[in-house]
Design an enzyme around this catalytic site. Structure first.
Site, short mmCIF file in Angstrom:
data_model
loop_
_atom_site.label_atom_id
_atom_site.label_comp_id
_atom_site.label_asym_id
_atom_site.label_seq_id
_atom_site.Cartn_x
_atom_site.Cartn_y
_atom_site.Cartn_z
CB SER A 1 -39.93 -47.75 10.42
OG SER A 1 -41.45 -48.64 10.51
CD GLU B 1 -44.28 -50.51 0.96
OE1 GLU B 1 -44.91 -50.14 1.09
OE2 GLU B 1 -44.46 -51.69 1.95
CB SER C 1 -38.46 -51.79 9.95
OG SER C 1 -38.95 -51.50 11.72
CG ASP C 2 -41.20 -53.92 4.36
OD1 ASP C 2 -41.02 -54.95 4.86
OD2 ASP C 2 -42.52 -53.76 4.03
CE LYS D 1 -47.15 -50.85 10.70
NZ LYS D 1 -46.60 -52.26 9.94
CE1 TYR E 1 -43.22 -52.67 13.40
CE2 TYR E 1 -42.77 -50.93 14.97
CZ TYR E 1 -43.06 -51.20 13.32
OH TYR E 1 -42.68 -50.50 12.92
CG ASP F 1 -41.41 -48.37 4.30
OD1 ASP F 1 -41.53 -49.12 3.05
OD2 ASP F 1 -41.25 -47.82 4.99
#
Length: 252
Positions: free
Chosen positions: A33, A83, A43-44, A199, A225, A46
């Protein structure tokens, strides 16, 4: 790609990883994201770490201790879940499917890790999607960019990864409704367009192609979201929407 305001956790993670792996860390990239559409409320961060070599047991323990400290559960004010996926460049060059990671950390694994189970190497079809995304939408944090370290990902493997992920994704519908529905919408979007969308963008695309009983919940999921609405899910309606999305995915 949007201008990315790097959260401090990204730089801290890479600095700690460099301290653990030394010169064997040849690349670190931010993807997801943060580089695709901007971070959403839950949101993570990443991060993909690429090594020249495998992860040793001592390194596995050290990295896990670090990430348990740096990462936080979703919704923690001022900080984000991490993550982190670690891959061996030499294994990637073997070009096998499903690809394998050396190590993966995420907040969903925290309870298992705290029981003493360290993340282990595993083959995972979802990695094809991760690599595809990182090659096209990522920001180098250290070393070589992802597109130079990761071999090209044929779209046939993206398709394989999506179909392979469907059963386990649907098994997690109850209790994770918003994320599952948004992920299904993004799968449909990717298979139909050959592109990568966020998403919420994919949910809006899918909602425009579904009849009213199914479009409204998807639009609600997209708004939730983005932090614009609260969402509550009714079991039968959610299952029916998931079935419709699954059918569209398989029709692709």
């Amino acid at each position: 790609m949007e201008t990315v305001q790097l959260p401090p956790q990204a730089g801290q993670t890479v600095a700690r990883a460099h301290g653990i792996f030394g010169p064997r860390l040849i690349g670190a990239s931010l993807y997801g994201s943060a580089t695709l559409c901007g971070l959403r409320p839950d949101s993570d961060l990443d991060i993909l770490l690429t090594l020249d070599g495998r992860v040793g047991e001592g390194e596995r323990r050290a990295l896990t201790r670090t990430l348990l400290t740096l990462s936080v559960p979703p919704g923690t004010p001022g900080r984000r879940p991490l993550e982190v996926t670690v891959v061996d460049r030499n294994i990637l060059l073997e070009d096998v499917f499903p690809p394998a990671y050396e190590y993966q950390f995420g907040e969903w694994l925290r309870p298992d890790i705290e029981r003493g189970n360290l993340p282990q190497p595993a083959a995972d079809p979802d990695l094809a999607l991760l690599f595809w995304q990182a090659r096209s939408h990522s920001l180098p944090l250290f070393g070589e960019p992802a597109e130079r370290l990761i071999p090209p990902v044929p779209f046939s493997r993206v398709r394989q990864a999506i179909y392979g992920a469907l059963p386990s994704l649907l098994d997690n519908l109850e209790g994770d409704e918003r994320n599952v529905l948004l992920t299904l919408a993004r799968m449909w979007y990717t298979l139909s367009t050959g592109g990568l969308g966020s998403k919420d963008q994919a949910a809006e695309w899918a909602a425009a192609r579904l009849p009213e009983p199914f479009s409204a919940p998807l639009l609600l999921a997209a708004r939730a979201y983005r932090g614009e609405a609260a969402d509550h899910w009714e079991t039968e309606g959610t299952k029916a929407l998931a079935e419709v999305l699954q059918k569209e995915i398989r029709n692709c």
